[in-house]
Scaffold this motif. Structure first.
Motif, short mmCIF file in Angstrom:
data_model
loop_
_atom_site.label_atom_id
_atom_site.label_comp_id
_atom_site.label_asym_id
_atom_site.label_seq_id
_atom_site.Cartn_x
_atom_site.Cartn_y
_atom_site.Cartn_z
N PHE A 6 0.80 7.59 38.64
CA PHE A 6 0.37 6.96 39.88
C PHE A 6 1.13 5.65 40.11
CE2 PHE A 6 -3.55 9.52 39.29
CZ PHE A 6 -3.58 10.10 40.55
N HIS A 7 1.27 5.28 41.38
CA HIS A 7 1.88 4.00 41.72
C HIS A 7 1.04 2.88 41.10
CE1 HIS A 7 3.04 0.52 44.23
NE2 HIS A 7 4.20 1.17 44.35
N PRO A 8 1.67 1.79 40.64
CA PRO A 8 0.91 0.72 39.97
C PRO A 8 -0.25 0.18 40.79
CG PRO A 8 3.27 0.39 39.66
CD PRO A 8 3.12 1.55 40.58
N SER A 9 -0.12 0.12 42.12
CA SER A 9 -1.22 -0.39 42.93
C SER A 9 -2.42 0.54 42.89
CB SER A 9 -0.75 -0.57 44.38
OG SER A 9 -0.35 0.67 44.94
N VAL A 10 -2.17 1.85 42.90
CA VAL A 10 -3.25 2.83 42.82
C VAL A 10 -3.89 2.81 41.43
CG1 VAL A 10 -3.84 5.27 43.08
CG2 VAL A 10 -2.08 4.25 44.55
N GLU A 100 -3.99 -2.50 49.09
CA GLU A 100 -3.33 -3.49 49.94
C GLU A 100 -3.35 -4.87 49.27
OE1 GLU A 100 -1.61 -2.84 52.63
OE2 GLU A 100 -2.13 -0.73 52.42
N ARG A 101 -4.44 -5.21 48.61
CA ARG A 101 -4.54 -6.50 47.93
C ARG A 101 -3.51 -6.60 46.81
NH1 ARG A 101 -9.56 -6.50 47.82
NH2 ARG A 101 -9.84 -5.40 45.83
N TRP A 102 -3.36 -5.53 46.03
CA TRP A 102 -2.38 -5.54 44.94
C TRP A 102 -0.96 -5.68 45.49
CZ3 TRP A 102 1.96 -3.18 43.26
CH2 TRP A 102 2.31 -3.30 41.91
N HIS A 106 1.70 -8.88 44.79
CA HIS A 106 2.98 -8.66 44.13
C HIS A 106 4.15 -8.74 45.10
CE1 HIS A 106 0.22 -7.18 41.06
NE2 HIS A 106 1.21 -7.25 40.18
N GLY A 107 3.90 -9.27 46.28
CA GLY A 107 4.97 -9.52 47.23
C GLY A 107 5.59 -8.29 47.84
N GLU A 108 4.89 -7.19 47.84
CA GLU A 108 5.42 -5.96 48.43
C GLU A 108 4.86 -5.77 49.84
OE1 GLU A 108 5.45 -2.43 46.14
OE2 GLU A 108 5.57 -3.46 44.20
N THR A 109 5.55 -4.95 50.60
CA THR A 109 5.12 -4.70 51.98
C THR A 109 3.83 -3.89 51.98
OG1 THR A 109 6.47 -2.70 52.06
CG2 THR A 109 7.47 -4.76 52.86
#
Length: 627
Positions: A6-10, A100-102, A106-109
């Motif tokens: 999974f993507h790190p944000s998920v 969205e918070r993560w 981490h400065g991502e869109t």
């Protein structure tokens, strides 16, 4: 796919929300990662819904890393209940906000993932916003999916669907509503071009292979089956007075008092009944005991606002008890429920398992349920029901074979959206499992009926399609699309009157047509644990005002009584046969000891034994499948 994929944000949101993936989630993710359809069978509260959704959300997050997400639905969730759809949409906001918070930290869109719900309760303003700016995740019902597939704006929204999640699939597969949904999924495949991946979810599926075929239309399907059995705390609750063929009001008072005791000793209690009238009646008597602010009713004849407020009040702890019909039977998240009470046998093994599963719905908790028989025959059925649940039995789902009325409805809807060649349309229909063996002759008969209509003294009627027999093509006549949109679905229509509150002018629910006919201005009735005074009865509307708690009458609604499933009927027959054998060999004492050894309450065992012994003495034998 594994959790590490999974993507790190998920993954970060999941780790902060849960201790670890459940076994069914880990196995489901592995199968969903393949390109094949997946059916997940697991007990209530095992996390199977999130198992399906998290993969779809992860795909959208990964897409958003390389390019902005296009507007349009990519993940479609279909549930049989509007309440379940609303609940899922609310629960999706937590992971989406966490992701969205993560990304922001981490400065991502931002991912830009949006989820919306589209059901019959969705206000017109929300529908217009969806049309103008479609979400990536859409939560809907089978009937609303049909409407979307029939309208131009809906087809534009659904053109890019990649994943379809069908929740509580057992609840529709065994009815014409399921055949309707199967045809809608086949129409969606034709619209998208490349069939989306289908994921089916349910806690009570039997036979599971047939449910998998229904989900996929016969295509290859991976099955994740962790069973439906789990530890449950189940018991019978009987009034102090002996049960009779019809329960007296005095005995009902004992039921109300016992329910009050159970509510007082638990934080939140969910009470299931089989009719809307009984839901209102129970809610009123319990309100007199524990307070009007602590209990209310929940059923399909109440307004959307009342039902949503009741669900949220129970979830937040403002309600001590909620009295519901099947409107809350399926996997709706209504917070932490300590106890489920079922008043009267639900007539189905699977329905009882689903209802008790509302308690202890979180992972690792033990559902607690209490069953209240209301007659002597109900006691026999209740004992048989508990024995069937204990032994792991389930109701078998019988899928209808090619219902032609549903087919006619879907053909009008599909042809009104685009022209079709007859042979290609027949192949589309056969992709739906209930219609896999539909013959060309039967299909042609339906087309002939829809294109020719029928003759009346004023000319032909109900000719919705134009059939070009020379070229074998079908196109819609002018009234076809409007007819399809106004008459969609396989749920029977009931001629109910809307109840409108004055002077505000908002809808508070609906009453049965016959009850409205028999009522007069000035009458006071109860709806949703609130008393209303009738001011005026119009065509299709009952205008009311707040009666400020004055004693009401309880409305009635006409509908189909809940039938008893074949499997529960077999369990009742087996119980009678076993009791008859022990009566013949050892007498009533042997029966009572056998029931007590099997966990049946001694009082219930004695009443059941006395009733069946008297029945055998009067009839010569106990009615079973063999006698």
């Amino acid at each position: 796919m594994r959790f590490s994929d999974f993507h790190p944000s998920v993954a970060d949101w999941f780790r902060t929300s849960f201790e670890a993936p459940t076994p069914v989630q880990s196995e489901a993710w592995r199968e969903i990662g393949s390109d094949q359809d997946v059916l997940i069978a697991a007990p209530t509260g095992s996390g199977k819904t999130f198992a399906a959704f998290l993969c779809a959300i992860n795909d959208l997050v990964e897409q958003s890393r390389s390019r902005p997400l296009a507007e349009g639905v990519q993940a479609l969730y279909v549930s049989p209940l509007k309440a379940l759809s609303n609940d899922i949409e609310r629960n999706l906001q937590a992971p989406l906000e966490g992701i969205e918070r993560w990304l922001k930290e981490h400065g991502e869109t931002p991912s830009g993932i949006r989820a919306m719900v589209r059901t019959g309760d969705t206000p017109p303003g929300d529908r217009e916003r969806m049309r103008r700016r479609p979400p990536q995740v859409l939560v809907t019902t089978p009937e609303s999916l049909y409407l979307l597939l029939t309208s131009d704006s809906g087809r534009n929204i659904l053109g890019g669907v990649r994943t379809v999640i069908v929740d509580e699939i057992h609840a529709v597969a065994g009815s014409k509503r399921g055949s309707h949904l199967a045809l809608s999924l086949a129409r969606l495949d034709a619209l998208v071009g490349r069939p989306p991946k289908r994921i089916g979810l349910s806690a009570t599926q039997k036979p599971i292979r047939a449910i998998a075929d229904f989900l996929t239309g016969g295509r290859t399907c991976r099955i994740v089956d962790t069973g439906h059995q789990r530890e449950r705390d189940l018991a019978l609750e009987l009034p102090q007075s002996p049960l009779t063929p019809v329960m007296a009001n005095e005995v009902w008072e004992e039921i109300y008092d016992r329910l009050e005791q159970l509510i007082e000793t638990h934080r939140t209690t969910l009470i299931f009944v089989n009719t809307r009238r009984l839901a209102e009646r129970l809610a009123r008597h319990l309100a007199e005991r524990i307070g009007e602010e602590a209990v209310t009713a929940h059923h399909g004849s109440l307004s959307r606002e009342h039902r949503l407020n009741a669900e949220q009040a129970l979830k937040s702890g403002r309600l001590r008890a909620l009295v519901a019909t099947a409107s809350l039977e399926l996997g709706i998240d209504i917070g932490h429920v300590d106890l489920v009470c079922q008043v009267g046998s639900p007539g189905s093994i699977s329905a009882f398992i689903q209802r008790v599963g509302r308690a202890g719905h979180a992972v690792g908790e033990v559902p607690k349920g209490r069953l209240f028989p209301v007659t002597r025959d109900d006691l026999v059925e209740s004992v048989a029901l508990l024995k069937a649940v204990k032994s792991g039995q389930l109701d078998a789902v019988m899928i209808p074979e090619a219902p032609l009325d549903v087919l006619a409805q879907q053909l009008i809807a599909e042809v009104s959206a685009r022209e079709w060649e007859c042979g290609e349309l027949l192949e589309l229909v056969r992709q739906a499992w209930p219609y896999r063996d539909l013959s060309g002759d039967r299909f042609d008969d339906v087309i002939a009926m829809l294109s020719a209509g029928y003759a009346t003294r004023r000319g032909r009627r109900s000719a919705y399609l134009h059939h070009d027999a020379v070229n074998g093509r079908l196109r819609a006549r002018p009234a076809a699309r409007l007819t399809a949109l106004q008459n969609g679905g396989a749920i029977p229509d009931h001629f109910d009157y809307d109840v409108v509150m004055l002077p505000q002018g908002f809808r508070v629910g609906s009453l049965n047509e016959d009850f409205a006919f028999e009522s007069l201005p000035g009458d006071i009735f109860q709806l949703g644990n609130t008393s209303y005074r009738i001011l005026k009865i119009e065509q299709g509307r009952v205008l009311v005002e707040d009666a400020h708690g004055q004693p009401p009458t309880i409305p009635f609604w006409f509908g189909d009584a809940p039938g008893r499933s074949d499997e529960l009927s077999a369990a009742v027959s087996e119980l009678r046969r076993d009791v008859a054998q022990r009566l013949d060999s050892g007498g009533p004492d042997a029966v009572q000891q056998w029931l007590q050894d099997d966990g049946v309450d001694p009082v219930a065992g004695r009443q059941l034994t006395d009733y069946l012994a008297a029945a055998e003495a009067a009839l010569g034998c106990l009615p079973t499948r063999d006698c």
